[in-house]
Scaffold this motif. Structure first.
Motif, PDB file in Angstrom:
ATOM      1  N   UNK A 188     -98.742  46.610 108.298  1.00  0.00           N
ATOM      2  CA  UNK A 188     -98.324  46.608 106.940  1.00  0.00           C
ATOM      3  C   UNK A 188     -99.482  45.779 106.349  1.00  0.00           C
ATOM      4  N   UNK A 189    -100.753  46.440 105.172  1.00  0.00           N
ATOM      5  CA  UNK A 189    -101.381  46.023 104.376  1.00  0.00           C
ATOM      6  C   UNK A 189    -101.116  44.354 103.878  1.00  0.00           C
ATOM      7  N   UNK A 190     -99.327  44.021 103.768  1.00  0.00           N
ATOM      8  CA  UNK A 190     -99.384  43.079 103.084  1.00  0.00           C
ATOM      9  C   UNK A 190     -98.961  42.055 104.049  1.00  0.00           C
ATOM     10  N   UNK A 193    -101.110  38.471 108.742  1.00  0.00           N
ATOM     11  CA  UNK A 193    -102.057  38.712 109.733  1.00  0.00           C
ATOM     12  C   UNK A 193    -103.427  39.853 109.147  1.00  0.00           C
ATOM     13  N   UNK A 194    -103.056  39.844 107.673  1.00  0.00           N
ATOM     14  CA  UNK A 194    -103.731  41.352 107.272  1.00  0.00           C
ATOM     15  C   UNK A 194    -105.123  40.891 107.524  1.00  0.00           C
ATOM     16  N   UNK A 195    -105.862  41.894 107.480  1.00  0.00           N
ATOM     17  CA  UNK A 195    -107.407  41.291 107.348  1.00  0.00           C
ATOM     18  C   UNK A 195    -108.096  41.505 106.371  1.00  0.00           C
ATOM     19  N   UNK A 197    -110.607  44.120 105.825  1.00  0.00           N
ATOM     20  CA  UNK A 197    -110.919  45.060 105.727  1.00  0.00           C
ATOM     21  C   UNK A 197    -109.527  46.363 104.789  1.00  0.00           C
ATOM     22  N   UNK A 198    -108.052  46.059 105.325  1.00  0.00           N
ATOM     23  CA  UNK A 198    -107.289  46.667 105.017  1.00  0.00           C
ATOM     24  C   UNK A 198    -106.456  46.416 104.456  1.00  0.00           C
ATOM     25  N   UNK A 199    -105.960  44.712 103.578  1.00  0.00           N
ATOM     26  CA  UNK A 199    -105.297  44.662 102.630  1.00  0.00           C
ATOM     27  C   UNK A 199    -105.116  45.539 101.122  1.00  0.00           C
ATOM     28  N   UNK A 200    -105.349  46.535 101.477  1.00  0.00           N
ATOM     29  CA  UNK A 200    -104.840  47.447 100.586  1.00  0.00           C
ATOM     30  C   UNK A 200    -103.785  48.750 100.567  1.00  0.00           C
ATOM     31  N   UNK A 201    -104.119  49.300 101.780  1.00  0.00           N
ATOM     32  CA  UNK A 201    -103.098  50.915 102.192  1.00  0.00           C
ATOM     33  C   UNK A 201    -103.805  51.222 103.724  1.00  0.00           C
ATOM     34  N   UNK A 202    -102.927  51.580 104.615  1.00  0.00           N
ATOM     35  CA  UNK A 202    -102.696  52.689 105.398  1.00  0.00           C
ATOM     36  C   UNK A 202    -102.820  53.847 105.673  1.00  0.00           C
ATOM     37  N   UNK A 203    -103.596  54.167 106.832  1.00  0.00           N
ATOM     38  CA  UNK A 203    -103.185  56.234 107.273  1.00  0.00           C
ATOM     39  C   UNK A 203    -103.348  56.319 108.249  1.00  0.00           C
ATOM     40  N   UNK A 204    -103.895  57.250 108.465  1.00  0.00           N
ATOM     41  CA  UNK A 204    -103.719  57.423 110.003  1.00  0.00           C
ATOM     42  C   UNK A 204    -103.872  56.825 111.250  1.00  0.00           C
ATOM     43  N   UNK A 205    -103.080  56.960 111.869  1.00  0.00           N
ATOM     44  CA  UNK A 205    -102.771  56.331 113.714  1.00  0.00           C
ATOM     45  C   UNK A 205    -103.662  56.890 114.902  1.00  0.00           C
ATOM     46  N   UNK A 206    -103.591  56.672 115.413  1.00  0.00           N
ATOM     47  CA  UNK A 206    -104.143  57.860 117.211  1.00  0.00           C
ATOM     48  C   UNK A 206    -103.893  56.333 117.949  1.00  0.00           C
ATOM     49  N   UNK A 207    -102.428  57.042 118.917  1.00  0.00           N
ATOM     50  CA  UNK A 207    -102.567  56.050 119.964  1.00  0.00           C
ATOM     51  C   UNK A 207    -102.347  56.891 121.453  1.00  0.00           C
ATOM     52  N   UNK A 254    -108.986  42.313 116.203  1.00  0.00           N
ATOM     53  CA  UNK A 254    -110.249  41.999 115.810  1.00  0.00           C
ATOM     54  C   UNK A 254    -110.159  41.951 114.406  1.00  0.00           C
ATOM     55  N   UNK A 255    -110.619  40.926 114.385  1.00  0.00           N
ATOM     56  CA  UNK A 255    -110.883  40.721 113.097  1.00  0.00           C
ATOM     57  C   UNK A 255    -111.304  41.936 112.331  1.00  0.00           C
TER      58      UNK A 255
END
Length: 376
Positions: A188-190, A193-195, A197-207, A254-255
């Motif tokens: 979550x962006x909340x 340990x959020x970085x 560059x990602x502290x607003x919202x999340x989008x697509x992920x690929x695993x 990574x950070x």
């Protein structure tokens, strides 16, 4: 004494193997040479646009984000439908990668309005064979098939706080049935340990599975998120990494992001491996005044961490009436000598469907739109 010697020899051999593996990983080049990048481009380019292969039933819906896998001799596509409320995830099937039939929903709006993903479930297949020209099949883990998704409880197009969740099934992933979900988001962006560059919202992920254990973990997730150290809501989108050993518990690797163009969007990573080179297909958008639309590009890596960005021509860019606004969100496979590059096509009326371009001419670009089928 002989037993003690055998044990000592065995321990020594194991130590040498581990040392050699670590040494090899450490010596993997961080930069992919220009000559190799050009060779990869020549292998993956798809100059022949075949046209739209999937369209929504009417203009009240938008179709997005294809993911394709093979099961029991059939091609299966997961894709998204946005209907004004939010995203749901659907399936379609094909015999030839060109003609597709809708099957039904697999990730639906929740009945429980208290769930964090009540109004958004945008799913993407996980643990696919990523060998270029490989089987394209999904791998199970712990007796289950897996998808990552971004979800949220706010109605609207990618509205509100979006977070990364994990879905799974112990049934056939090529059949229509509702998948199960972990109770809480995994990223979550909340988060504490959020970085930056990602502290607003999340989008697509690929695993993918890290078969060589280059990261030290079994599974790697690439995801794009929006954020900024000063003004999170107006930040750019960038691609970062998370890792896991069980598909349920994830931690940031990574950070900083692994791919960052500082403006607009860098997103929707999809991984294939050609020889010893990992290829990340991704899309860019709104980088500058000259690049104010959306287009598909790629980067390469030897170690899954350090990525060399391609600086040449786009793989896919707007050029036709059906993709004149956006041509983005890649899913690329090689099958029996032909490269298929699926992407989301958006015209100036903001009608959104799924198109494909290929490495050889399969005819015809000018064919009429596929018959609109009623989603069920």
């Amino acid at each position: 004494m002989n037993d003690m010697k055998r044990i000592a020899v065995l321990v020594f051999m194991v130590f040498c193997s581990l040392f050699f593996a670590i040494a090899c990983n450490k010596t993997k080049p961080k930069v992919v040479p220009e000559k190799v990048m050009q060779k990869i481009y020549d292998e993956i380019k798809t100059p022949h646009k075949y046209g739209l292969v999937m369209v929504p039933p009417d203009d009240s819906k938008k179709m997005d984000c294809p993911s394709i896998f093979r099961k029991d001799g059939k091609w299966i596509m997961s894709y998204l439908i946005y209907d004004g409320r939010g995203y749901e995830t659907w399936l379609a099937k094909s015999d030839d990668l060109l003609h597709w039939e809708n099957m039904g929903r697999i990730m639906s709006f929740s009945a429980d309005s208290t769930r964090w993903d009540w109004n958004q479930k945008a799913g993407y297949i996980s643990l696919q064979d990523y060998k270029w020209g490989g089987s394209c099949e999904l791998e199970s883990f712990d007796g289950k098939y897996w998808m990552s998704y971004f979800g949220g409880n706010t109605k609207g197009y990618e509205a509100g706080l979006l977070s990364t969740g994990i879905a799974y099934t112990d049934q056939d992933p090529a059949t229509v049935h509702e998948w199960k979900y972990l109770d809480k988001p995994v990223l979550m962006s909340t988060d504490a340990d959020v970085r930056w560059w990602e502290n607003s919202t999340m989008y697509k992920s690929s695993v993918i599975r890290d078969k060589e254990k280059l990261t030290g973990y079994d599974f790697v997730m690439y995801y794009n998120a929006r954020g900024d150290s000063i003004n999170p809501g107006r930040g750019a989108e960038r691609i970062g990494m998370a890792v896991s050993d069980d598909m349920k518990t994830w931690k940031r690797y990574m950070k900083d992001p692994v791919l960052n163009h500082h403006k607009g969007i860098t997103g929707d990573a999809f991984i294939q491996k050609i020889g010893d080179v990992y290829v990340m297909f991704y899309f860019g958008a709104f980088w500058n005044k000259e690049r104010s639309n959306a287009f598909n590009r790629f980067a390469c890596s030897y170690d899954l961490v350090n990525w060399t960005d391609w600086t040449g021509e786009d793989l896919i860019a707007p050029s036709e009436p059906y993709d004149e606004l956006f041509a983005h969100k890649s899913f690329v496979i090689e099958w029996k000598g032909t490269v298929y590059h699926f992407y989301c096509a958006v015209n100036k009326k903001e009608q959104r469907g799924i198109a494909v371009a290929t490495s050889r001419d399969l005819k015809p670009l000018s064919k009429p739109l596929p018959k609109r089928e009623r989603l069920r």
